[in-house]
Design a protein around this motif. Structure first.
Motif, PDB file in Angstrom:
ATOM      1  N   ALA A 147       0.818  -1.222   0.000  1.00 47.67           N
ATOM      2  CA  ALA A 147       0.000   0.000   0.000  1.00 47.67           C
ATOM      3  C   ALA A 147       0.848   1.267   0.000  1.00 47.67           C
ATOM      4  N   GLY A 148       2.157   1.123   0.147  1.00 51.22           N
ATOM      5  CA  GLY A 148       3.051   2.279   0.075  1.00 51.22           C
ATOM      6  C   GLY A 148       3.370   2.955   1.400  1.00 51.22           C
ATOM      7  N   TYR A 149       2.905   2.388   2.517  1.00 48.40           N
ATOM      8  CA  TYR A 149       3.121   3.022   3.814  1.00 48.40           C
ATOM      9  C   TYR A 149       4.418   2.578   4.496  1.00 48.40           C
ATOM     10  N   VAL A 150       4.975   1.471   4.063  1.00 51.08           N
ATOM     11  CA  VAL A 150       6.204   0.910   4.633  1.00 51.08           C
ATOM     12  C   VAL A 150       7.102   0.501   3.476  1.00 51.08           C
ATOM     13  N   ARG A 151       8.424   0.607   3.677  1.00 52.41           N
ATOM     14  CA  ARG A 151       9.368   0.203   2.629  1.00 52.41           C
ATOM     15  C   ARG A 151       9.960  -1.192   2.872  1.00 52.41           C
ATOM     16  N   HIS A 152      10.274  -1.526   4.129  1.00 49.33           N
ATOM     17  CA  HIS A 152      10.965  -2.779   4.421  1.00 49.33           C
ATOM     18  C   HIS A 152      10.477  -3.365   5.745  1.00 49.33           C
ATOM     19  N   VAL A 153      10.600  -4.696   5.863  1.00 50.70           N
ATOM     20  CA  VAL A 153      10.253  -5.406   7.099  1.00 50.70           C
ATOM     21  C   VAL A 153      11.521  -5.629   7.912  1.00 50.70           C
ATOM     22  N   GLY A 154      11.443  -5.347   9.203  1.00 47.00           N
ATOM     23  CA  GLY A 154      12.524  -5.659  10.118  1.00 47.00           C
ATOM     24  C   GLY A 154      12.011  -6.541  11.242  1.00 47.00           C
ATOM     25  N   LEU A 155      12.922  -7.127  11.977  1.00 49.01           N
ATOM     26  CA  LEU A 155      12.585  -7.907  13.167  1.00 49.01           C
ATOM     27  C   LEU A 155      13.387  -7.374  14.341  1.00 49.01           C
ATOM     28  N   SER A 156      13.011  -7.793  15.542  1.00 45.12           N
ATOM     29  CA  SER A 156      13.738  -7.370  16.734  1.00 45.12           C
ATOM     30  C   SER A 156      13.697  -8.479  17.776  1.00 45.12           C
ATOM     31  N   GLU A 157      14.868  -8.830  18.292  1.00 47.53           N
ATOM     32  CA  GLU A 157      14.990  -9.753  19.427  1.00 47.53           C
ATOM     33  C   GLU A 157      14.244 -11.074  19.208  1.00 47.53           C
ATOM     34  N   VAL A 158      14.533 -11.740  18.103  1.00 45.54           N
ATOM     35  CA  VAL A 158      13.946 -13.058  17.850  1.00 45.54           C
ATOM     36  C   VAL A 158      15.063 -14.060  17.565  1.00 45.54           C
ATOM     37  N   ASP A 159      14.724 -15.347  17.640  1.00 48.48           N
ATOM     38  CA  ASP A 159      15.725 -16.385  17.437  1.00 48.48           C
ATOM     39  C   ASP A 159      15.828 -16.775  15.962  1.00 48.48           C
ATOM     40  N   ALA A 160      16.770 -17.688  15.681  1.00 51.90           N
ATOM     41  CA  ALA A 160      17.054 -18.068  14.302  1.00 51.90           C
ATOM     42  C   ALA A 160      15.848 -18.713  13.622  1.00 51.90           C
ATOM     43  N   ALA A 161      15.123 -19.555  14.345  1.00 51.50           N
ATOM     44  CA  ALA A 161      13.968 -20.228  13.752  1.00 51.50           C
ATOM     45  C   ALA A 161      12.891 -19.223  13.351  1.00 51.50           C
ATOM     46  N   THR A 162      12.664 -18.228  14.184  1.00 51.01           N
ATOM     47  CA  THR A 162      11.662 -17.208  13.879  1.00 51.01           C
ATOM     48  C   THR A 162      12.086 -16.377  12.680  1.00 51.01           C
ATOM     49  N   ILE A 163      13.372 -16.077  12.591  1.00 48.02           N
ATOM     50  CA  ILE A 163      13.889 -15.332  11.443  1.00 48.02           C
ATOM     51  C   ILE A 163      13.576 -16.084  10.151  1.00 48.02           C
ATOM     52  N   ARG A 164      13.808 -17.385  10.143  1.00 48.94           N
ATOM     53  CA  ARG A 164      13.547 -18.180   8.939  1.00 48.94           C
ATOM     54  C   ARG A 164      12.065 -18.159   8.567  1.00 48.94           C
ATOM     55  N   ARG A 165      11.200 -18.305   9.550  1.00 43.80           N
ATOM     56  CA  ARG A 165       9.764 -18.309   9.280  1.00 43.80           C
ATOM     57  C   ARG A 165       9.311 -16.958   8.720  1.00 43.80           C
ATOM     58  N   ALA A 166       9.802 -15.884   9.310  1.00 41.67           N
ATOM     59  CA  ALA A 166       9.419 -14.550   8.854  1.00 41.67           C
ATOM     60  C   ALA A 166       9.931 -14.283   7.444  1.00 41.67           C
ATOM     61  N   HIS A 167      11.166 -14.670   7.193  1.00 38.19           N
ATOM     62  CA  HIS A 167      11.809 -14.409   5.897  1.00 38.19           C
ATOM     63  C   HIS A 167      11.126 -15.177   4.768  1.00 38.19           C
ATOM     64  N   ALA A 168      10.480 -16.293   5.105  1.00 40.13           N
ATOM     65  CA  ALA A 168       9.766 -17.072   4.096  1.00 40.13           C
ATOM     66  C   ALA A 168       8.509 -16.356   3.608  1.00 40.13           C
ATOM     67  N   VAL A 169       7.983 -15.428   4.413  1.00 41.01           N
ATOM     68  CA  VAL A 169       6.779 -14.683   4.042  1.00 41.01           C
ATOM     69  C   VAL A 169       7.149 -13.460   3.206  1.00 41.01           C
ATOM     70  N   HIS A 170       8.200 -12.759   3.642  1.00 41.74           N
ATOM     71  CA  HIS A 170       8.660 -11.558   2.941  1.00 41.74           C
ATOM     72  C   HIS A 170      10.118 -11.329   3.305  1.00 41.74           C
ATOM     73  N   PRO A 171      10.962 -10.908   2.357  1.00 40.77           N
ATOM     74  CA  PRO A 171      12.374 -10.670   2.679  1.00 40.77           C
ATOM     75  C   PRO A 171      12.528  -9.701   3.865  1.00 40.77           C
ATOM     76  N   ILE A 172      13.360 -10.095   4.814  1.00 38.24           N
ATOM     77  CA  ILE A 172      13.619  -9.275   5.994  1.00 38.24           C
ATOM     78  C   ILE A 172      14.864  -8.438   5.729  1.00 38.24           C
ATOM     79  N   ALA A 173      14.769  -7.137   5.989  1.00 43.25           N
ATOM     80  CA  ALA A 173      15.914  -6.250   5.756  1.00 43.25           C
ATOM     81  C   ALA A 173      16.967  -6.425   6.833  1.00 43.25           C
ATOM     82  N   ASP A 174      16.514  -6.415   8.093  1.00 42.57           N
ATOM     83  CA  ASP A 174      17.482  -6.504   9.183  1.00 42.57           C
ATOM     84  C   ASP A 174      16.823  -6.984  10.461  1.00 42.57           C
ATOM     85  N   LEU A 175      17.659  -7.490  11.329  1.00 38.91           N
ATOM     86  CA  LEU A 175      17.267  -7.829  12.693  1.00 38.91           C
ATOM     87  C   LEU A 175      17.901  -6.803  13.618  1.00 38.91           C
TER      88      LEU A 175
END
Length: 335
Positions: A147-175
């Motif tokens: 919709a144009g309101y956000v440019r990138h997805v980030g994460l905060s304070e999560v473990d490796a397994a959660t990073i993989r699950r999130a990244h499978a939905v949309h590329p994660i820019a940074d943790l």
């Protein structure tokens, strides 16, 4: 000239050092509003483009402060990283994390209004919500990207397994995660996972919330509203041990011709020097502290320097958890 880094394979290009704005809204005691705004201006003028905040910092105070500081600046000249989802109550009361898709969009609407901008560069849940699959949260942010309101997805304070699950939905820019000489749990599984997937790391707490500044002294007490009054690493019995580590670093810093703070920041940056994937966030709330931090971006640490630092402060050397026990359970990784 401030160097730049790209956050992951798909993220924005940002300054090699970022400005963390939390301390400007009471996390470490009262802050001076005019000085905070002047510090943001000084950071931008020095080439710092990445500014990190959270909608719960001062219950919206931080976003309103940044809106004032950024007014009139070229929107393409800086990147805003915003955390959301941490519920608050009146006073120093923290509630649960709310990462429901409908809450994501609600929080975003308020942040856009308070900040006075039409988009957020990196939007991230502050913590994992155990009641909401991370896939649903990331999916909601993806809708806001479309919709144009956000440019990138980030994460905060999560473990490796959660990073993989999130990244499978949309590329994660940074943790975004705490990473310093005193907090190195990220090195075991999280950092290798980020590098495998092409995700950047923005490191907060690079000065150990002031322990590595070189200015905290044994017997010093935190003022009203200062988070460190409840921090195990600043508790009697722990802080003396941790300050002894700082003194070992001070000797290295003096030989290097820099301050302890500059050495500590440069060490974090050096952990990503080859990959160019780590950006330290400096939590300066005054121009003086910012001016001290900025030279760390140009401080070259040799292999011998890094070995000497490792010997002085090996992994696991700090005493005390990085958060009070009630908050440790919300973290994806420990110390």
């Amino acid at each position: 000239m401030m160097q730049t880094r790209t956050l992951g394979r798909t993220g924005p290009t940002v300054s090699a050092l970022g400005l963390g704005a939390m301390g400007m809204s009471g996390a470490y005691g009262e802050a001076d509003r005019d000085e905070s705004i002047a510090t943001v201006h000084a950071a931008l003028d020095a080439g710092v483009t990445l500014i990190d905040t959270g909608d719960f910092y001062g219950m919206g105070h931080n976003e309103l402060l940044l809106a004032e500081a950024l007014r009139g600046r070229d929107r393409d000249g800086y990147q805003l990283s915003v955390k959301f989802g941490q519920m608050r109550g009146p006073g120093p009361v923290f509630g649960p994390q709310d990462n429901r898709p409908e809450a994501v969009k609600n929080f975003l609407a308020y942040s856009l209004t308070r900040l006075g901008v039409d988009h957020i560069d990196v939007y991230r849940p502050a913590r994992l919500d155990p009641a909401v699959p991370v896939e649903e949260t990331v999916g909601a942010i993806k809708e806001m990207i479309d919709a144009g309101y956000v440019r990138h997805v980030g994460l905060s304070e999560v473990d490796a397994a959660t990073i993989r699950r999130a990244h499978a939905v949309h590329p994660i820019a940074d943790l975004q995660i705490e990473y310093s000489l005193l907090s190195r749990a990220v090195e075991a599984e999280v950092l290798p996972t980020l590098r495998e997937l092409g995700i950047g790391l923005t490191a907060y707490g690079v000065l150990g919330r002031g322990l590595l500044s070189g200015r905290w002294k044994a017997g010093q007490t935190a003022g009203p509203g200062d988070f460190r009054a409840f921090s195990p690493r600043f508790a009697s019995g722990n802080v003396e041990h941790n300050l002894a580590l700082v003194e070992a670093l001070r000797r290295i810093a003096e030989a290097k011709g820099c301050t302890v703070a500059q050495l500590a920041i440069a060490w974090v940056a050096a952990q990503g020097a080859d990959a160019g994937d780590i950006v330290p966030l400096v939590g300066a709330r005054t121009r003086a502290r910012l001016a001290e931090a900025l030279p760390a971006a140009q401080l070259d640490l040799t292999a011998d320097d890094l070995a000497e630092i490792e010997e002085a402060v090996p992994a696991g050397a700090a005493r005390g958890d990085r958060y009070p026990s009630a908050l440790m359970s919300a973290l994806g990784v420990g110390n």
